[in-house]
Each structure stands twice: as structure tokens, then as C-alpha cells.
Write an enzyme that holds these catalytic residues in place. Structure first.
Site, short mmCIF file in Angstrom:
data_model
loop_
_atom_site.label_atom_id
_atom_site.label_comp_id
_atom_site.label_asym_id
_atom_site.label_seq_id
_atom_site.Cartn_x
_atom_site.Cartn_y
_atom_site.Cartn_z
N HIS A 1 -2.37 -1.29 1.96
CA HIS A 1 -3.34 -1.85 1.03
C HIS A 1 -4.13 -3.00 1.66
O HIS A 1 -3.73 -4.17 1.53
CB HIS A 1 -2.62 -2.38 -0.21
CG HIS A 1 -2.09 -1.33 -1.11
ND1 HIS A 1 -2.79 -0.84 -2.20
CD2 HIS A 1 -0.91 -0.65 -1.10
CE1 HIS A 1 -2.06 0.08 -2.83
NE2 HIS A 1 -0.92 0.21 -2.18
N CYS B 1 -3.79 4.29 -0.50
CA CYS B 1 -2.52 4.68 -1.13
C CYS B 1 -2.73 5.93 -1.98
O CYS B 1 -2.97 7.00 -1.45
CB CYS B 1 -1.95 3.50 -1.92
SG CYS B 1 -0.18 3.66 -2.27
N GLU C 1 -6.81 -4.30 0.55
CA GLU C 1 -7.33 -5.16 -0.52
C GLU C 1 -6.32 -6.23 -0.94
O GLU C 1 -6.67 -7.21 -1.59
CB GLU C 1 -7.76 -4.31 -1.72
CG GLU C 1 -6.66 -3.86 -2.65
CD GLU C 1 -5.84 -2.67 -2.15
OE1 GLU C 1 -5.04 -2.14 -2.93
OE2 GLU C 1 -6.00 -2.28 -0.97
#
Length: 229
Positions: A194, A86, A196
Site C-alpha cells: 500500500h 491490494c 498510499e
């Protein structure tokens, strides 16, 4: 293997990245402040999402000049693994470590929801635990995720197999549906979604997990260590 998670003023996904490494692969991981001038102790560097320096001027435009970015460039030249997520992707493009730029979403609105990605290149250190063409669910959260490059650069990305992920739904207007790209060598990856935030079923998807296991598997293969499952 040691991971560094960079922290800039305004980073807000650094904890997510730290926890993803800690809980997914269980390797040593440290937060590293943007003023750091030595990353030699680390094998992989994560540049997290957020709003570094408030996204003033352009997203990532100020962070690009942080002292630590000289070390990131050095690490990239040494073949270490660099993952920008990002705002981290925006920083990598501003720093010239990846081609192109991220512009305002076509809708001019902040988009925050799950997105379906297609794995275009599964031969990078970040994607070897995926299958080519596999569709994965990874969340997005950005207002400036509209990837842009000129036609010549786009052709180079295609010719050199540098397009790693594409959107199935293209939520931001990115050229050629691009969600993530790597450098020509393959050790630097930038992506707007994302991973994660997709490492546990409690988060709605485990599809990001394979990115972290891919990284450590590649490192272990290089260093003759045990495999990762």
C-alpha cells in the site's frame, strides 16, 4: 491532472488513496462509484484496496463485472494511468488487465506489517522518481497476496520488464518474490503493498510518496507543464 478513486461495496482504502493524492500532489481527485459509466474526465484511476463485495467467490471476481470496469479497460487502452493496490491488483488480474492471479498467502494467515520492496523497473510512469534497485518500505495488509503465474507468463514478465517491485522478505509466497507488475505498455500497475499508507513520516514511511509524484510528473511532461519535486 484529475484523479479518480474507484469505490466498490467493501472498499476500505479509498479514503487513504484520496488523501494521498490530495496531500502529496495536490491535484483534483474524486471518489467514483462502481456504477459509473464514464471516466473520460480523469487522467489517472486508482483502484483501491479493501474487500470488494466481501471477497466472495474470489477476491475481485465480482468487482470485475462492475459497470465502471468497462471504462477502466477503455482508459487503459487510451494510455491513461491505472494503479490497482491490494484488492485493486486482484481486480485488475480478474479483469484481464494484468496477467496472473492472487492466491491465499502461503502461511494461510492475514499479513499486516511493513515490507521491504526492491524497485526492479524505474522506467514506468509510476516509478520514475525511484532509482533502479532502490529498497523502499511499504506496508502490506492482505490474506490473498500470493502472486501466481505459470512459467511461460513469468518469462514474459521478465523479458518485457513488467516486474516492477519484488519483496525482499516475500511475506506471502509470491512466485519470483513479485510484489507488483505492470502491463506491457507500462500504464497499468498492480501491487499488493500500500503506497498510499506510506506518504508521511507520521505513518512510518514516506517511500510511497514518489509513486504519486512520478505519475503527475509523467503527465506534466506529456502536457508541457511544470515539473514536480
Amino acid at each position: 491532472m484529475r484523479f479518480a478513486v474507484l469505490v466498490f461495496p467493501g472498499s476500505n482504502c479509498d479514503i487513504d488513496c484520496y488523501k494521498a493524492v490530495e496531500q502529496t500532489v495536490g491535484e483534483p481527485v474524486d471518489y467514483v462509484w462502481h456504477t459509473a459509466t464514464d471516466l473520460s474526465a480523469y487522467d489517472a484511476i486508482l483502484v483501491p484496496g479493501g474487500f470488494s463485495y466481501g471477497d466472495y467467490l474470489r477476491c475481485g471476481a465480482i468487482s470485475r463485472f462492475a459497470p465502471v470496469m468497462s471504462e477502466v479497460a477503455k482508459a487503459a487502452e487510451q494510455g491513461k494511468f491505472i494503479l490497482g493496490i491490494c484488492n485493486g491488483f486482484q481486480i485488475l488480474t480478474e479483469a484481464g488487465l494484468l496477467p496472473g492471479a492472487l492466491r491465499r498467502n502461503e502461511s494461510m494467515k492475514f499479513r499486516c506489517h511493513d515490507s521491504v520492496l526492491k524497485v526492479v523497473n524505474n522506467e514506468t510512469p509510476f516509478t520514475r522518481h525511484y532509482s533502479e534497485g532502490q529498497e523502499i518500505v511499504i506496508p502490506i495488509a492482505h490474506g490473498e497476496g500470493n502472486y501466481y503465474c505459470d512459467e511461460e507468463t513469468l518469462q514474459q514478465l521478465r523479458d518485457r520488464n513488467q516486474i516492477v517491485f519484488t519483496y525482499s522478505d516475500n511475506p506471502n509466497g509470491s512466485v519470483a518474490d513479485i510484489a507488483g507488475i505492470c502491463n506491457e505498455r507500462g500504464n497499468v500497475l498492480g501491487m499488493m503493498p500500500h503506497p498510499e499508507r506510506a506518504v508521511s513520516s507520521l505513518l512510518g514511511s514516506e517511500d510511497g510518496k514518489a509513486m504519486f509524484t512520478s505519475i503527475i510528473q509523467t503527465w506534466r511532461d506529456t502536457h508541457g507543464a511544470a515539473s514536480v519535486r
